[in-house]
Enzyme design. Sequence first.
Site, PDB file in Angstrom:
ATOM      1  NE  ARG A 166      -0.227   9.242  -7.848  1.00 14.21           N
ATOM      2  CZ  ARG A 166      -0.743   8.082  -7.376  1.00 14.21           C
ATOM      3  NH1 ARG A 166      -1.164   7.157  -8.229  1.00 14.21           N
ATOM      4  NH2 ARG A 166      -0.822   7.863  -6.086  1.00 14.21           N
ATOM      5  CG  ASP A 448      -2.840   5.688  -1.598  1.00 18.29           C
ATOM      6  OD1 ASP A 448      -3.741   4.812  -1.650  1.00 18.29           O
ATOM      7  OD2 ASP A 448      -1.921   5.746  -2.434  1.00 18.29           O
TER       8      ASP A 448
END
Length: 530
Positions: A166, A448
């Site tokens: 990603r 996150d």
Amino acid sequence: MSTTVLTSTVQILGAPGDRHDEILTPAALEFIGRLDAAFAGRRFELLAERRRRAERLACGSPLDFSRATPAVRTDPDWRVAPPAPGLTDRRVEITGPPERRMTVHALNSGAQVWMADFEDATSPTWGNIVGGQLNLRDAIDRRIDFTTPEGKEYRLGDGPATIMVRPRGWHLTEKHLVIDDRPVPASLVDFGLYFFHCARRQVDAGRGPYFYLPKLENHYEARLWNDVFVLAQDLLGIPRGTIRATVLIETITAAFEMEEILYELREHSAGLNAGRWDYLFSLIKNFAHRPDFVLPDRAKVTMTAPFLRAYTELLVRTCHKRGAHAVGGMAAHVPSRDAQANEAAFAKVRLDKEREAEDGFDGSWVAHPGLVPLCRDVFDSVLGDRPHQIDRTRDDVEVNAADLLAVRRTAGPPTPEGVRANVAVALRYFDAWLRGSGAVALYGLMEDAATAEIARVQVWQWIRHGLVERDTVVELLDDEIAALGAEYPWAQVDQVRAIFERTALARDLPAFFTPDAYARHLVRRSEVQS
């Protein structure tokens, strides 16, 4: 071959590090320069359109399915490409930053796929970005084994997970690489370095260069990625369609363009993922000015909320209609030594995964290797020996715009505990992020950047609509800053407080905390290298 001309040289402003020269080669930088020359201008225009659309939504403009693309949605015949090698069975996917230790743990976890996350789970220090690229190349070459100074060994086992990368989103830049004093788009840096060094390696290993695409807001942004893929493959002489990418549907606007996004990427598509936390953040952010979109504490907004059920069911129906994988959302629990707490947490995770599998998802995400067996067990019970359930088309699902925006059915005021929790989590995440950690275990969950984003936009929204007094939040801020400093004497409390004040207490709500915090605190430049 492309006729794209490189007109400027990529300059390295980041400090040199161990083995950086293996990644930042002249040929790799030239490759990035060609991608930048072809696409940086379009990226800039699309980001400008993002801002204009956000302003319209803030002013009450309605959000609906596009009236410009009904032909794409109603055409029954088109399909995405068939699954690529290593991506047929995706019943368990693990995510995490491409740190060396995490790389070994994730690849050995027993999951089918590892998403190496340069975005929300990585603090974008220069060392993390280049080091992550080195770790991925070393893993593919099976040179990732290492021993810690304490003597603990990390060895890559047989049958490792398929790697998907990603890159950072279109909204971010990499200020340690510049062209004519302009930073290179971070998406092109992360994608370009991995593709240049690892695409051929992956093909030779019987897999391919596979990606997760974050925070797309419309099909035009998906089209830009598809054009990046085409050029990159042409430049390196790799057949078109070798790249495959799963798009995270983690913005409210993208939820209205799922089919169009799949269509734009169809020869490179590997399906869609329900990026639940960023999706929640996007919804709150885009409608933060509207009192009818106020949500209660994050812990009370579960995936059974009607507007989130509409989102996930539409995603499954859309993917399976077009022959694509539908991948479920994150299970963020971090197992602890408390057996009773684990039992309760695992029960919640199991219910969540059972709902996804029964709804038709083909697999799901976990954040910790300890959750891999649980997730596999749930999907095994539904899939059996089948690699997926794409044939379950969910024709029973009918979702309209009102369903996706039915926030009122989940609305409610925050609790004092919820306000404090948001302040505490945001501050602790900011501190870890400033110290180079983008994936942080907080209060039993692996968090996150999306966590901090939800926390700070909720605080902003609650203050905006008078559900909590600004002075109350400032008092909580004082308390939690003091607690942070006492718990971690090395915490950068002044910088942490400043980030919170700029992103949660300011008059205007920033779209993201990361661009400004990165520019102010993480950019470390050395002498220019060519």
